[in-house]
Design a protein around this motif. Structure first.
Motif, PDB file in Angstrom:
ATOM      1  N   ALA A 178      25.670  38.297  25.011  1.00  0.00           N
ATOM      2  CA  ALA A 178      26.083  38.977  23.780  1.00  0.00           C
ATOM      3  C   ALA A 178      27.570  39.285  23.856  1.00  0.00           C
ATOM      4  O   ALA A 178      28.091  39.627  24.923  1.00  0.00           O
ATOM      5  CB  ALA A 178      25.289  40.256  23.590  1.00  0.00           C
ATOM      6  N   PHE A 179      28.263  39.156  22.722  1.00  0.00           N
ATOM      7  CA  PHE A 179      29.723  39.317  22.720  1.00  0.00           C
ATOM      8  C   PHE A 179      30.185  39.842  21.369  1.00  0.00           C
ATOM      9  O   PHE A 179      29.417  39.900  20.404  1.00  0.00           O
ATOM     10  CB  PHE A 179      30.398  37.977  23.020  1.00  0.00           C
ATOM     11  CG  PHE A 179      29.842  36.836  22.212  1.00  0.00           C
ATOM     12  CD1 PHE A 179      30.324  36.552  20.939  1.00  0.00           C
ATOM     13  CD2 PHE A 179      28.812  36.058  22.713  1.00  0.00           C
ATOM     14  CE1 PHE A 179      29.798  35.511  20.180  1.00  0.00           C
ATOM     15  CE2 PHE A 179      28.275  35.011  21.962  1.00  0.00           C
ATOM     16  CZ  PHE A 179      28.778  34.742  20.700  1.00  0.00           C
ATOM     17  N   PHE A 185      33.260  32.734  23.030  1.00  0.00           N
ATOM     18  CA  PHE A 185      31.881  32.258  23.121  1.00  0.00           C
ATOM     19  C   PHE A 185      31.286  31.972  21.742  1.00  0.00           C
ATOM     20  O   PHE A 185      30.292  31.265  21.623  1.00  0.00           O
ATOM     21  CB  PHE A 185      31.011  33.288  23.839  1.00  0.00           C
ATOM     22  CG  PHE A 185      31.321  33.436  25.312  1.00  0.00           C
ATOM     23  CD1 PHE A 185      32.090  32.500  25.984  1.00  0.00           C
ATOM     24  CD2 PHE A 185      30.834  34.525  26.030  1.00  0.00           C
ATOM     25  CE1 PHE A 185      32.381  32.639  27.336  1.00  0.00           C
ATOM     26  CE2 PHE A 185      31.103  34.670  27.376  1.00  0.00           C
ATOM     27  CZ  PHE A 185      31.884  33.733  28.039  1.00  0.00           C
ATOM     28  N   GLN A 186      31.892  32.507  20.709  1.00  0.00           N
ATOM     29  CA  GLN A 186      31.373  32.332  19.356  1.00  0.00           C
ATOM     30  C   GLN A 186      31.407  30.865  18.939  1.00  0.00           C
ATOM     31  O   GLN A 186      30.633  30.429  18.088  1.00  0.00           O
ATOM     32  CB  GLN A 186      32.185  33.188  18.379  1.00  0.00           C
ATOM     33  CG  GLN A 186      31.533  33.378  17.020  1.00  0.00           C
ATOM     34  CD  GLN A 186      32.203  34.478  16.214  1.00  0.00           C
ATOM     35  OE1 GLN A 186      32.892  35.335  16.748  1.00  0.00           O
ATOM     36  NE2 GLN A 186      32.018  34.436  14.899  1.00  0.00           N
ATOM     37  N   ASN A 187      32.295  30.083  19.551  1.00  0.00           N
ATOM     38  CA  ASN A 187      32.439  28.667  19.209  1.00  0.00           C
ATOM     39  C   ASN A 187      31.552  27.758  20.060  1.00  0.00           C
ATOM     40  O   ASN A 187      31.575  26.540  19.902  1.00  0.00           O
ATOM     41  CB  ASN A 187      33.904  28.242  19.380  1.00  0.00           C
ATOM     42  CG  ASN A 187      34.831  29.023  18.465  1.00  0.00           C
ATOM     43  OD1 ASN A 187      34.499  29.262  17.306  1.00  0.00           O
ATOM     44  ND2 ASN A 187      35.987  29.424  18.985  1.00  0.00           N
ATOM     45  N   ASP A 273      17.827  43.030  17.893  1.00  0.00           N
ATOM     46  CA  ASP A 273      17.573  44.381  17.394  1.00  0.00           C
ATOM     47  C   ASP A 273      18.868  45.152  17.163  1.00  0.00           C
ATOM     48  O   ASP A 273      18.979  45.929  16.213  1.00  0.00           O
ATOM     49  CB  ASP A 273      16.692  45.138  18.382  1.00  0.00           C
ATOM     50  CG  ASP A 273      15.465  45.722  17.721  1.00  0.00           C
ATOM     51  OD1 ASP A 273      14.703  44.925  17.133  1.00  0.00           O
ATOM     52  OD2 ASP A 273      15.283  46.950  17.767  1.00  0.00           O
ATOM     53  N   GLN A 274      19.853  44.940  18.022  1.00  0.00           N
ATOM     54  CA  GLN A 274      21.116  45.658  17.916  1.00  0.00           C
ATOM     55  C   GLN A 274      22.147  44.922  17.054  1.00  0.00           C
ATOM     56  O   GLN A 274      23.296  45.343  16.951  1.00  0.00           O
ATOM     57  CB  GLN A 274      21.698  45.896  19.316  1.00  0.00           C
ATOM     58  CG  GLN A 274      20.839  46.775  20.199  1.00  0.00           C
ATOM     59  CD  GLN A 274      20.704  48.180  19.667  1.00  0.00           C
ATOM     60  OE1 GLN A 274      21.644  48.738  19.097  1.00  0.00           O
ATOM     61  NE2 GLN A 274      19.528  48.772  19.845  1.00  0.00           N
ATOM     62  N   LYS A 275      21.710  43.803  16.447  1.00  0.00           N
ATOM     63  CA  LYS A 275      22.554  43.033  15.528  1.00  0.00           C
ATOM     64  C   LYS A 275      23.847  42.550  16.189  1.00  0.00           C
ATOM     65  O   LYS A 275      24.942  42.682  15.644  1.00  0.00           O
ATOM     66  CB  LYS A 275      22.887  43.880  14.284  1.00  0.00           C
ATOM     67  CG  LYS A 275      21.663  44.395  13.556  1.00  0.00           C
ATOM     68  CD  LYS A 275      22.028  45.327  12.408  1.00  0.00           C
ATOM     69  CE  LYS A 275      20.790  45.926  11.766  1.00  0.00           C
ATOM     70  NZ  LYS A 275      21.112  46.896  10.714  1.00  0.00           N
ATOM     71  N   LEU A 276      23.692  41.983  17.380  1.00  0.00           N
ATOM     72  CA  LEU A 276      24.842  41.496  18.134  1.00  0.00           C
ATOM     73  C   LEU A 276      24.999  39.989  17.981  1.00  0.00           C
ATOM     74  O   LEU A 276      24.026  39.271  17.757  1.00  0.00           O
ATOM     75  CB  LEU A 276      24.660  41.817  19.621  1.00  0.00           C
ATOM     76  CG  LEU A 276      24.477  43.285  20.001  1.00  0.00           C
ATOM     77  CD1 LEU A 276      24.196  43.398  21.495  1.00  0.00           C
ATOM     78  CD2 LEU A 276      25.691  44.115  19.622  1.00  0.00           C
ATOM     79  N   LEU A 277      26.217  39.516  18.105  1.00  0.00           N
ATOM     80  CA  LEU A 277      26.452  38.084  18.216  1.00  0.00           C
ATOM     81  C   LEU A 277      26.033  37.664  19.623  1.00  0.00           C
ATOM     82  O   LEU A 277      26.339  38.369  20.598  1.00  0.00           O
ATOM     83  CB  LEU A 277      27.929  37.766  18.001  1.00  0.00           C
ATOM     84  CG  LEU A 277      28.504  38.039  16.601  1.00  0.00           C
ATOM     85  CD1 LEU A 277      30.007  37.838  16.616  1.00  0.00           C
ATOM     86  CD2 LEU A 277      27.858  37.126  15.572  1.00  0.00           C
ATOM     87  N   TYR A 278      25.344  36.537  19.742  1.00  0.00           N
ATOM     88  CA  TYR A 278      24.904  36.110  21.067  1.00  0.00           C
ATOM     89  C   TYR A 278      24.708  34.602  21.101  1.00  0.00           C
ATOM     90  O   TYR A 278      24.588  33.951  20.074  1.00  0.00           O
ATOM     91  CB  TYR A 278      23.610  36.823  21.465  1.00  0.00           C
ATOM     92  CG  TYR A 278      22.395  36.404  20.678  1.00  0.00           C
ATOM     93  CD1 TYR A 278      21.563  35.378  21.131  1.00  0.00           C
ATOM     94  CD2 TYR A 278      22.059  37.021  19.470  1.00  0.00           C
ATOM     95  CE1 TYR A 278      20.448  34.978  20.412  1.00  0.00           C
ATOM     96  CE2 TYR A 278      20.943  36.632  18.746  1.00  0.00           C
ATOM     97  CZ  TYR A 278      20.142  35.616  19.221  1.00  0.00           C
ATOM     98  OH  TYR A 278      19.039  35.218  18.511  1.00  0.00           O
TER      99      TYR A 278
END
Length: 315
Positions: A178-179, A185-187, A273-278
């Motif tokens: 998660a970031f 890492f999003q790419n 659940d925590q609405k994170l980008l992963y």
């Protein structure tokens, strides 16, 4: 009369309510970080059980039918009552210690924030005549307490292999990275674990079971509790891994990630659940085993189907 009310679980109602409040399944998916097919499937399950259509589609998204409007009002009421029920159970933990409590339930720390509401809802709905005392501790501790018959049942994330322990696997929860928004890492489609280790801002979760499962992958042998403690202690002492924050809390780790303070290896269910980008971890993938255990000498039986408990974990 509808006999099976599993489709009224808090998670199902939350998905439905989010679609209503955002105006589309796509918007709801982005809002709660859950895939569109999962939300669509939940809506279909609710409609099938109610034998009615809740939405009609239009160019902008979806619009409630008359039945949908009535169900939405009821859904919000149920969610409100669920929140009050959870608060009531938590606030009564101390006051009911000296009473004759029938069931002592253990809940792993790393499940408590993400899954606690749904687990308690399922237990209480199926066992309305019983009282529960909830103990939130590390999985290793819960395993020992079940072994010693100190608690009746435990939802744990680290398996125990003893002949006098009955174990029901509920869900295999993949680990992910998660970031924060804008991180490199999003790419990527998947993230190599070595890239995570070399990142300068790592949020270290003391209770994360990732190190247990990674040790098994490396050595083909399950580590003891003391060995896991040594791994964590040495990591902090050496400081080679550039950890910037230590925490036991999933929500604290999530807050750090959202604020752009760091990244973390966490279970996928927590990220959702925590609405994170992963992103998934590159092969070999690792997952934690969420299971319900009890000592076979303990003859007390919970009234809850395996499928219902599994839904409480993964939905």
């Amino acid at each position: 009369m509808i006999k099976n009310l599993d489709f009224l679980s808090p998670r199902f109602l939350q998905y439905f309510s989010t679609v209503v409040e955002t105006g589309s399944i796509l918007a709801a998916s982005e809002e709660i970080n859950v895939s569109q097919p999962s939300i669509t499937r939940v809506i279909q399950i609710i409609e099938k059980n109610l034998n009615t259509k809740l939405f009609v589609r239009n160019k902008k998204g979806v619009k409630l039918t008359e039945d949908g409007q009535e169900f939405y009002l009821n859904a919000k009421t149920i969610l409100s009552h669920s929140e009050k029920a959870i608060s009531s159970i938590q606030s009564n933990k101390v006051s009911i210690q000296n009473e004759n409590i029938e069931f002592k339930i253990g809940l792993a720390n790393t499940l408590s924030q993400t899954h606690k509401e749904r687990i308690l809802w399922v237990l209480k709905r199926n066992n309305s005549d019983k009282r529960f005392k909830i103990s939130e501790e590390e999985s290793f501790t819960l395993n020992e307490k079940v072994l010693e018959n100190e608690i009746d049942y435990a939802f744990t994330c680290i398996p125990i292999s003893k002949k006098n322990i009955n174990k029901i696997n509920l869900y295999n929860d993949n680990f992910c990275v998660a970031f924060y928004k804008g991180h490199e890492f999003q790419n990527l489609k998947t993230v190599d674990i070595e890239k995570v280790r070399s990142d300068k801002n790592y949020v270290f979760r003391n209770t994360c079971e990732f190190f247990y499962y990674e040790h098994i992958k490396r050595t083909n042998k399950a580590p003891s509790y003391d060995e896991i403690r040594d791994i964590i202690s040495n990591r902090k002492k050496v400081g080679r891994d550039r950890d910037v924050i230590y925490t036991n809390s999933d929500t604290t780790a999530a807050s750090c990630i959202k604020a752009g303070i760091g990244i973390a290896v966490i279970p996928e269910s927590v990220a959702i659940d925590q609405k994170l980008l992963y992103r998934p971890i590159s092969k070999p993938t690792l997952s934690r085993e969420i299971c319900l255990i009890r000592n076979i000498k303990n003859k007390r039986e919970l009234d809850a189907k395996k499928s219902t408990l599994r839904n409480a974990i993964w939905l």
